[in-house]
Design a protein around this motif. Structure first.
Motif, PDB file in Angstrom:
ATOM      1  N   ILE A  38      -3.148   3.304 -10.515  1.00 31.45           N
ATOM      2  CA  ILE A  38      -2.767   3.165  -9.129  1.00 31.45           C
ATOM      3  C   ILE A  38      -3.840   3.512  -8.111  1.00 31.45           C
ATOM      4  O   ILE A  38      -4.100   2.640  -7.148  1.00 31.45           O
ATOM      5  CB  ILE A  38      -1.440   3.907  -8.780  1.00 31.45           C
ATOM      6  CG1 ILE A  38      -0.272   3.299  -9.505  1.00 31.45           C
ATOM      7  CG2 ILE A  38      -1.131   3.789  -7.281  1.00 31.45           C
ATOM      8  CD1 ILE A  38       1.098   4.276  -9.383  1.00 31.45           C
ATOM      9  N   VAL A  39      -4.654   4.541  -8.284  1.00 34.41           N
ATOM     10  CA  VAL A  39      -5.665   4.964  -7.477  1.00 34.41           C
ATOM     11  C   VAL A  39      -6.862   4.032  -7.527  1.00 34.41           C
ATOM     12  O   VAL A  39      -7.292   3.341  -6.502  1.00 34.41           O
ATOM     13  CB  VAL A  39      -5.931   6.476  -7.748  1.00 34.41           C
ATOM     14  CG1 VAL A  39      -7.379   6.704  -6.855  1.00 34.41           C
ATOM     15  CG2 VAL A  39      -4.786   7.377  -7.396  1.00 34.41           C
ATOM     16  N   TYR A  62     -10.396   7.802  -2.489  1.00 37.54           N
ATOM     17  CA  TYR A  62     -10.152   7.454  -3.782  1.00 37.54           C
ATOM     18  C   TYR A  62     -10.536   7.832  -5.021  1.00 37.54           C
ATOM     19  O   TYR A  62     -10.102   8.090  -6.126  1.00 37.54           O
ATOM     20  CB  TYR A  62      -9.878   5.905  -3.755  1.00 37.54           C
ATOM     21  CG  TYR A  62      -8.743   5.662  -2.901  1.00 37.54           C
ATOM     22  CD1 TYR A  62      -7.578   6.306  -2.405  1.00 37.54           C
ATOM     23  CD2 TYR A  62      -8.918   4.446  -1.998  1.00 37.54           C
ATOM     24  CE1 TYR A  62      -6.381   5.794  -1.739  1.00 37.54           C
ATOM     25  CE2 TYR A  62      -7.931   3.983  -1.231  1.00 37.54           C
ATOM     26  CZ  TYR A  62      -6.710   4.660  -0.950  1.00 37.54           C
ATOM     27  OH  TYR A  62      -5.682   4.335  -0.160  1.00 37.54           O
ATOM     28  N   TRP A  69      -0.458   6.573   6.606  1.00 38.85           N
ATOM     29  CA  TRP A  69      -0.325   5.146   6.518  1.00 38.85           C
ATOM     30  C   TRP A  69       1.144   4.944   7.353  1.00 38.85           C
ATOM     31  O   TRP A  69       1.039   3.739   7.866  1.00 38.85           O
ATOM     32  CB  TRP A  69      -0.474   4.873   4.979  1.00 38.85           C
ATOM     33  CG  TRP A  69      -0.116   3.415   4.729  1.00 38.85           C
ATOM     34  CD1 TRP A  69       1.102   2.687   4.609  1.00 38.85           C
ATOM     35  CD2 TRP A  69      -1.317   2.297   5.020  1.00 38.85           C
ATOM     36  NE1 TRP A  69       0.496   1.341   4.612  1.00 38.85           N
ATOM     37  CE2 TRP A  69      -0.861   1.039   4.955  1.00 38.85           C
ATOM     38  CE3 TRP A  69      -2.780   2.470   5.272  1.00 38.85           C
ATOM     39  CZ2 TRP A  69      -1.310  -0.014   5.053  1.00 38.85           C
ATOM     40  CZ3 TRP A  69      -3.554   1.349   5.621  1.00 38.85           C
ATOM     41  CH2 TRP A  69      -2.629  -0.023   5.211  1.00 38.85           C
ATOM     42  N   LYS A  82     -12.751   4.822   0.702  1.00 39.81           N
ATOM     43  CA  LYS A  82     -13.128   4.827  -0.981  1.00 39.81           C
ATOM     44  C   LYS A  82     -13.605   6.074  -1.478  1.00 39.81           C
ATOM     45  O   LYS A  82     -13.270   6.257  -2.515  1.00 39.81           O
ATOM     46  CB  LYS A  82     -14.596   3.765  -0.897  1.00 39.81           C
ATOM     47  CG  LYS A  82     -14.820   3.066  -2.392  1.00 39.81           C
ATOM     48  CD  LYS A  82     -15.733   2.088  -2.200  1.00 39.81           C
ATOM     49  CE  LYS A  82     -16.070   1.657  -3.412  1.00 39.81           C
ATOM     50  NZ  LYS A  82     -15.204   0.456  -3.816  1.00 39.81           N
ATOM     51  N   LEU A 105       2.300   1.739  -3.330  1.00 44.18           N
ATOM     52  CA  LEU A 105       1.351   2.167  -4.262  1.00 44.18           C
ATOM     53  C   LEU A 105       0.968   3.898  -3.958  1.00 44.18           C
ATOM     54  O   LEU A 105       0.930   4.326  -5.250  1.00 44.18           O
ATOM     55  CB  LEU A 105      -0.070   1.364  -4.365  1.00 44.18           C
ATOM     56  CG  LEU A 105      -0.033   0.199  -4.679  1.00 44.18           C
ATOM     57  CD1 LEU A 105      -1.191  -0.663  -4.576  1.00 44.18           C
ATOM     58  CD2 LEU A 105       0.229   0.115  -6.337  1.00 44.18           C
ATOM     59  N   LEU A 106       1.061   4.142  -2.885  1.00 44.84           N
ATOM     60  CA  LEU A 106       0.809   5.628  -2.875  1.00 44.84           C
ATOM     61  C   LEU A 106       2.078   6.421  -3.224  1.00 44.84           C
ATOM     62  O   LEU A 106       1.912   7.525  -3.652  1.00 44.84           O
ATOM     63  CB  LEU A 106       0.574   5.761  -1.041  1.00 44.84           C
ATOM     64  CG  LEU A 106      -0.802   5.303  -0.798  1.00 44.84           C
ATOM     65  CD1 LEU A 106      -0.856   5.424   0.864  1.00 44.84           C
ATOM     66  CD2 LEU A 106      -1.804   6.281  -1.448  1.00 44.84           C
ATOM     67  N   GLU A 138      -6.414   0.735  -8.213  1.00 47.20           N
ATOM     68  CA  GLU A 138      -5.693  -0.261  -7.537  1.00 47.20           C
ATOM     69  C   GLU A 138      -6.130  -0.499  -6.089  1.00 47.20           C
ATOM     70  O   GLU A 138      -6.462  -1.306  -5.343  1.00 47.20           O
ATOM     71  CB  GLU A 138      -4.634  -0.722  -7.803  1.00 47.20           C
ATOM     72  CG  GLU A 138      -3.974  -1.891  -7.133  1.00 47.20           C
ATOM     73  CD  GLU A 138      -4.625  -3.297  -7.528  1.00 47.20           C
ATOM     74  OE1 GLU A 138      -4.832  -4.218  -7.045  1.00 47.20           O
ATOM     75  OE2 GLU A 138      -5.255  -3.227  -8.883  1.00 47.20           O
ATOM     76  N   LEU A 139      -5.956   0.923  -5.433  1.00 50.62           N
ATOM     77  CA  LEU A 139      -5.929   1.143  -4.044  1.00 50.62           C
ATOM     78  C   LEU A 139      -7.415   1.100  -3.830  1.00 50.62           C
ATOM     79  O   LEU A 139      -7.543   0.358  -2.656  1.00 50.62           O
ATOM     80  CB  LEU A 139      -5.517   2.512  -3.854  1.00 50.62           C
ATOM     81  CG  LEU A 139      -3.817   2.514  -3.565  1.00 50.62           C
ATOM     82  CD1 LEU A 139      -3.413   3.988  -3.716  1.00 50.62           C
ATOM     83  CD2 LEU A 139      -3.305   2.069  -2.506  1.00 50.62           C
ATOM     84  N   GLU A 140      -8.236   1.610  -4.550  1.00 46.22           N
ATOM     85  CA  GLU A 140      -9.612   1.652  -4.228  1.00 46.22           C
ATOM     86  C   GLU A 140     -10.165   0.251  -4.328  1.00 46.22           C
ATOM     87  O   GLU A 140     -11.030  -0.240  -3.489  1.00 46.22           O
ATOM     88  CB  GLU A 140     -10.317   2.532  -5.224  1.00 46.22           C
ATOM     89  CG  GLU A 140     -11.885   2.956  -4.911  1.00 46.22           C
ATOM     90  CD  GLU A 140     -12.999   2.398  -5.961  1.00 46.22           C
ATOM     91  OE1 GLU A 140     -13.893   2.275  -5.452  1.00 46.22           O
ATOM     92  OE2 GLU A 140     -12.234   2.196  -7.343  1.00 46.22           O
ATOM     93  N   ILE A 159       0.954  -1.154   0.162  1.00 43.70           N
ATOM     94  CA  ILE A 159       0.006  -0.044   0.078  1.00 43.70           C
ATOM     95  C   ILE A 159       0.820   1.175  -0.052  1.00 43.70           C
ATOM     96  O   ILE A 159       0.564   2.358  -0.874  1.00 43.70           O
ATOM     97  CB  ILE A 159      -0.963  -0.068   1.343  1.00 43.70           C
ATOM     98  CG1 ILE A 159      -1.863  -1.020   1.151  1.00 43.70           C
ATOM     99  CG2 ILE A 159      -1.656   1.377   1.217  1.00 43.70           C
ATOM    100  CD1 ILE A 159      -2.761  -1.360   0.214  1.00 43.70           C
ATOM    101  N   GLU A 160       1.842   1.157   0.629  1.00 40.03           N
ATOM    102  CA  GLU A 160       2.815   2.435   0.811  1.00 40.03           C
ATOM    103  C   GLU A 160       3.358   2.648  -0.375  1.00 40.03           C
ATOM    104  O   GLU A 160       3.626   3.653  -0.922  1.00 40.03           O
ATOM    105  CB  GLU A 160       3.688   2.065   1.941  1.00 40.03           C
ATOM    106  CG  GLU A 160       4.880   3.248   2.132  1.00 40.03           C
ATOM    107  CD  GLU A 160       5.866   3.112   3.234  1.00 40.03           C
ATOM    108  OE1 GLU A 160       6.475   3.917   3.778  1.00 40.03           O
ATOM    109  OE2 GLU A 160       5.976   1.761   3.856  1.00 40.03           O
TER     110      GLU A 160
END
Length: 125
Positions: free
Chosen positions: A60-61, A84, A117, A81, A27-28, A63-65, A24-25
């Motif tokens: 990327i966003v 994002y 995070w 959510k 990806l951000l 994917e995070l969502e 997660i880190e």
């Protein structure tokens, strides 16, 4: 082995060995990097490059969502959510209009998410 292949191999090893929290880190961090590069590209009239960088940030966003578990995460996951979705919309707007202001909004929120995070992960470890 050329530089790009070596870099790709290194990144693959980092991803495969990373914990879910570290992913997660990463990806951000990746989304933030793409937004910085997009701002630079728009400023320097490199529109095709900016387009691709904004697409990368959008992916990327997304994917995070998509990995959010709203049922388990409850209200926090629902709010995240929504955040994002807002960031994604800002990136799409920036890409359509090739404007920096929506990228900066998205980047600010991504930076805040990253810091939060990282702070959260230090309390868990």
């Amino acid at each position: 082995m050329d530089y790009k292949k070596a870099n790709a191999n290194y990144l693959a090893a980092q991803v495969l060995g990373a914990s879910p929290n570290r992913l997660i880190e990463m990806l951000l961090e990746g989304a933030i990097k793409q937004t910085k590069m997009a701002i630079y590209s728009i400023t320097n009239k490199q529109i095709d490059r900016a387009h691709q960088q904004l697409i990368n940030a959008q992916e990327i966003v997304s994917e995070l969502e998509s990995v959010l578990d709203v049922e388990t995460g409850g209200e926090i996951a629902t709010q995240l959510k929504s955040l994002y979705v807002f960031i994604y919309e800002q990136l799409v707007t920036a890409n359509i209009k090739k404007e920096i202001a929506p990228i900066e909004k998205a980047q600010q929120l991504l930076n805040e998410l990253l810091v939060t995070w990282q702070e959260l992960m230090t309390t868990i470890d």
